[in-house]
Every structure is written in C-alpha cells, then in structure tokens.
Design a protein around this motif. Structure first.
Motif, PDB file in Angstrom:
ATOM      1  N   GLY A  97     -19.517  -7.906 -15.894  1.00 43.99           N
ATOM      2  CA  GLY A  97     -18.449  -8.268 -16.812  1.00 43.99           C
ATOM      3  C   GLY A  97     -17.594  -9.391 -16.248  1.00 43.99           C
ATOM      4  O   GLY A  97     -17.206 -10.325 -16.974  1.00 43.99           O
ATOM      5  N   TYR A  98     -17.329  -9.329 -14.959  1.00 47.31           N
ATOM      6  CA  TYR A  98     -16.534 -10.356 -14.294  1.00 47.31           C
ATOM      7  C   TYR A  98     -17.238 -11.716 -14.351  1.00 47.31           C
ATOM      8  O   TYR A  98     -16.619 -12.750 -14.637  1.00 47.31           O
ATOM      9  N   HIS A  99     -18.543 -11.701 -14.119  1.00 48.37           N
ATOM     10  CA  HIS A  99     -19.310 -12.948 -14.155  1.00 48.37           C
ATOM     11  C   HIS A  99     -19.374 -13.547 -15.556  1.00 48.37           C
ATOM     12  O   HIS A  99     -19.665 -14.742 -15.711  1.00 48.37           O
ATOM     13  N   ARG A 100     -19.096 -12.739 -16.576  1.00 51.94           N
ATOM     14  CA  ARG A 100     -19.142 -13.233 -17.958  1.00 51.94           C
ATOM     15  C   ARG A 100     -17.761 -13.615 -18.485  1.00 51.94           C
ATOM     16  O   ARG A 100     -17.638 -13.946 -19.662  1.00 51.94           O
ATOM     17  N   GLY A 101     -16.746 -13.518 -17.633  1.00 48.45           N
ATOM     18  CA  GLY A 101     -15.443 -14.035 -18.039  1.00 48.45           C
ATOM     19  C   GLY A 101     -14.303 -13.045 -18.065  1.00 48.45           C
ATOM     20  O   GLY A 101     -13.148 -13.433 -18.302  1.00 48.45           O
TER      21      GLY A 101
END
Length: 256
Positions: A97-101
């Motif tokens: 989720g973090y890598h997707r924004g």
C-alpha cells in the motif's frame, strides 16, 4: 513415559509440541482462502482510492502459488505465510500500500482492517479442517498419558478458537501463539515457555511441524527429536535440513 516409534527409532518422551497450520490443520483450506480474502479486499480499497491494485507478485511475496480460476494451490513451507507472524504478514501488505501512494500509517491501518474482515469471515464460516489421521494420533497420545501442546505462528486467541471449532482444543494441555513470547520461530522461546507450563524439560518432548522453522526451533531449544510432517510427496529431506525425522502420514508414527 511413553515410547514413540518413528523411522525404526524408539524415543522415550513425556510430551509432544505440535505446530498448528499445516501440521494439525489443512493449511491451504484456511490460509489459502484467507490470502484470497485479504488480496481481494486490499485491492478493492486501493482501487476505491484511485490507486493501482495489487498484482500477481503479491502471491510471490507471501510465499504462495496462485493459479487463475483455482485460487491458491500451494505454499512455500519456509515462506512468510507459513512461518511468519501475523505482524509479518500485515507488514508485507502495508508495504504494498505504501509503494502505491498511501502513507505508512494509512497502509498499516488498511492492512489491519482487511485482516479483521478476512478473519471475521473465517470465523463466520469456521473455515478449518484437520490433517488426515490427526484425531487418531491425538487419541493415541492421550491413551499414553502424554502432555500435548500447540506452538503456532498464529496468535494465541485465534489458534484456540480454531482448534475449538474442530472440537480438539481440550486435548491440549496448553496452546500458545507468537504473541505469547518475545521471539517467535525459529527461536527457542515458544518451546521453552511450553515446557515451563507443562513442567517438562525440552529433552523430554518431541516437536512435530511442517516447516524447517519448526525444526530449527526444536533444535535450538534442545528437544529430544524433531519430526517434519510432509503433506506433499514433492517435498524432500533437503527442504528440512534441521529435521531428525520425516513422515508423510501420521500412520508413520506409533506408540507403546
């Protein structure tokens, strides 16, 4: 003291420590389904937030094999889903989720919310079944007055709950999860705690599990022996370098 017979070896024991998932209960039936629920819900929430959904790489990160139209069909016995704690798995989801924004706080919260929903569905469906011949094995253990314990990477409360659904929780003298100790598998902490609770020495118990992490835990704690349960004929001794014995069925064990 009972005698356990395996691989033409006779082992005097007073207790057995079992892993839960993949050892007492069918791993894919419960956790393969849980992965599908988690990925579907997490992806749906990402799409609602107009972010990229999870990809097929998510299965690889969790250590499972997915086939289109069939779902999760296999898992890595040494992978995160099999050996890792719930916190480990939530971290894997949160990172995606973090890598997707998302911010880290948002990603972590979303992972927890999805986990709670997936676990609620497991509970509503009581989605669990035993490994073949497990109940007969436990009955033999009780007949020989062995003390029995469960040491699982799952948290304690859901582990107790799932074994209760099967009606076998009362057969264990203690059930502990990853949240009961400072360090989970492959460290010795869980077996050391179990042995204190059962008033036994590690040298008086055998560990039975389905991952090499279980075998490493057994070896580091000083159990008299470790037995790897292999649910698939494609698995071999090389997958369990720290195991003392390998079995493909619980009928491979006998007591006297």
């Amino acid at each position: 003291m009972a005698l356990l017979h395996v691989d033409n070896r006779t082992i005097p024991i007073k207790g057995i420590v079992f892993d839960k998932d993949g050892t007492l209960v069918d791993f894919l039936h419960t956790w393969g389904y849980w992965v599908e629920l988690m990925l579907d819900r997490f992806s749906s929430e990402l799409k609602r937030l107009k972010l990229a959904p999870l990809s097929s790489d998510s299965y690889v990160l969790l250590g499972v094999t997915h086939r289109y139209g069939q779902g999760v069909v296999d898992y890595d016995r040494q992978g995160p889903l099999s050996v890792g704690s719930l916190n480990d798995l939530l971290t894997i989801f949160a990172l995606q989720g973090y890598h997707r924004g998302l911010t880290w706080a948002q990603a972590r919260l979303l992972a927890v919310q999805c986990q709670q929903a997936a676990s609620k569905q497991l509970e509503d469906e009581q989605r669990i079944k035993t490994i073949p011949h497990v109940v007969e094995l436990l009955q033999q253990c009780k007949q020989h007055q062995l003390k029995l314990a469960v040491a699982t990477a799952d948290d304690t409360l859901p582990a107790r709950q799932q074994l209760n659904w099967l009606g076998i929780d009362s057969m264990f003298d203690t059930i502990i999860g990853h949240d009961s100790v400072a360090r989970g598998k492959p460290y010795p902490d869980m077996i050391e705690l179990v042995c204190r609770q059962l008033s036994l020495a590690p040298s008086e118990v055998v560990m039975i599990g389905d991952t090499n992490g279980d075998m490493m835990m057994a070896r580091s704690s000083g159990t008299i022996a470790s037995i790897a349960y292999l649910s698939d004929s494609s698995l071999h001794a090389s997958d369990y370098p720290d195991a003392d014995h390998l079995i493909y069925s619980y009928t491979d064990i006998a007591f006297s």
